[in-house]
Scaffold this active site. Sequence first.
Site, PDB file in Angstrom:
ATOM      1  N   ASP A   1       0.822  -1.208   0.000  1.00  0.00           N
ATOM      2  CA  ASP A   1       0.000   0.000   0.000  1.00  0.00           C
ATOM      3  C   ASP A   1       0.858   1.261   0.000  1.00  0.00           C
ATOM      4  OD1 ASP A   1      -2.207  -1.586  -0.012  1.00  0.00           O
ATOM      5  OD2 ASP A   1      -2.868  -1.114   2.022  1.00  0.00           O
TER       6      ASP A   1
ATOM      7  N   ARG B   1      -6.117  15.783  24.213  1.00  0.00           N
ATOM      8  CA  ARG B   1      -4.841  15.682  24.899  1.00  0.00           C
ATOM      9  C   ARG B   1      -4.406  14.227  24.844  1.00  0.00           C
ATOM     10  NH1 ARG B   1      -4.309  16.725  30.143  1.00  0.00           N
ATOM     11  NH2 ARG B   1      -2.327  17.844  29.943  1.00  0.00           N
TER      12      ARG B   1
ATOM     13  N   ASP C   1      -1.238  11.502  22.651  1.00  0.00           N
ATOM     14  CA  ASP C   1      -0.037  11.347  21.830  1.00  0.00           C
ATOM     15  C   ASP C   1      -0.209  11.882  20.415  1.00  0.00           C
ATOM     16  OD1 ASP C   1       1.227  10.182  23.948  1.00  0.00           O
ATOM     17  OD2 ASP C   1       1.045   8.119  23.234  1.00  0.00           O
TER      18      ASP C   1
ATOM     19  N   VAL D   1     -10.418   5.245   2.820  1.00  0.00           N
ATOM     20  CA  VAL D   1      -9.317   4.331   2.513  1.00  0.00           C
ATOM     21  C   VAL D   1      -8.354   4.253   3.689  1.00  0.00           C
ATOM     22  CG1 VAL D   1      -7.323   3.969   1.017  1.00  0.00           C
ATOM     23  CG2 VAL D   1      -9.503   4.654   0.031  1.00  0.00           C
TER      24      VAL D   1
ATOM     25  N   THR E   1      -8.536   1.942   7.296  1.00  0.00           N
ATOM     26  CA  THR E   1      -7.975   0.616   7.555  1.00  0.00           C
ATOM     27  C   THR E   1      -6.472   0.678   7.798  1.00  0.00           C
ATOM     28  OG1 THR E   1      -7.754   0.252   5.155  1.00  0.00           O
ATOM     29  CG2 THR E   1      -9.738  -0.597   6.227  1.00  0.00           C
TER      30      THR E   1
ATOM     31  N   HIS F   1      -3.511   3.516   9.885  1.00  0.00           N
ATOM     32  CA  HIS F   1      -3.108   3.950  11.215  1.00  0.00           C
ATOM     33  C   HIS F   1      -4.322   4.147  12.121  1.00  0.00           C
ATOM     34  CE1 HIS F   1      -0.098   6.746  13.544  1.00  0.00           C
ATOM     35  NE2 HIS F   1      -0.661   5.849  14.315  1.00  0.00           N
TER      36      HIS F   1
ATOM     37  N   LEU G   1      -7.159   2.556  12.160  1.00  0.00           N
ATOM     38  CA  LEU G   1      -7.644   1.265  12.642  1.00  0.00           C
ATOM     39  C   LEU G   1      -6.778   0.766  13.798  1.00  0.00           C
ATOM     40  CD1 LEU G   1      -9.549  -1.172  12.337  1.00  0.00           C
ATOM     41  CD2 LEU G   1      -7.952  -2.090  10.638  1.00  0.00           C
TER      42      LEU G   1
END
Length: 317
Positions: free
Chosen positions: A87, A189, A191, A199, A202, A204, A206
């Site tokens: 991908d 607040r 990380d 698209v 599915t 990061h 997810l």
Amino acid sequence: MTARAAPPPPPPPRELAMPPASRTESTVPLRIAVLGNGTKPEVVAEASRLATAIGRRPGLVLTGVDLGDDSDLTSLEADVALVLGGDGTVLHTARRMGDCPIPVLGVNLGRLGFLADLAPADFLGRLDDLCTRRFTIDNLMTLDCTIRSPDGRSTTYRGLNDVVLRAAPPFHLIELGLRIDGESVINYRGDGLILATPVGSTGHSLSAGGPILPPDAQMFVVTPICAHTLTQRPLIDAAHKWYEVIPRQSERQAITAVVDGQIQQPITPGDRVAVRRGESPFPMVRLPGHSFYRTLRNKLGWGADPALDRRSGAGPG
């Protein structure tokens, strides 16, 4: 003796009537360009093998093989771009094609592919579908990410998956304000924060606990990364709206914006990040039998049994 007039010439052979699409398919070969990441030996080997098969197939024309990572693809001479890799390679190709991309067919040489979900052996078995143009085009939603500085300067990046604002060294908790269509929605607040297309849902998003959207949805997913408060949950909203993230930075908070996992831009105090739906979609080739849900079952190991659906006659009515 009176000369006889020459007989009229015979009428030309009558062309058999054919539907316009069939006429095009039978007379105009499909032009295919092979693209991929040439730094990987397996990509080079597969590119050679698949390019040879394409060149030998009547009805297909190989227009070239480009395994570089920085060539200009905005005027690629082809009807379909065959992209070999995962991908990430498809995302990199989408950015290099600019605002006028040609349809892409992804062949998976990576690990977990949702955009590139066709195995090389499966591709060789589907050459007839390409010759006769038995495929559809999914126009996938894109995004534009604009980073504006306090002095009025701005830079816009095109993406297909997501925009991630995340903590950078020295990795302290960061605070991000979210506005949608100019209205203040929430202060996150944690990380970081992910704004993903269907698209990208599915990817990061997810992994961070966000929901899965079908690729034809016109939505954005806003997913916090390790939120400091458990009540800060993922949010889905319409794609026609514009989203603005306002970092609440201090000397202890360093933030980086990442587009599609490939473009990284440090955010300085006073910067604002605006995300909108891209003006032009990204076209992906879908061969007959492609199913988004089958891809999810195969890639995520859901273990569903499609035969049960067929036996039960599942469906409306």
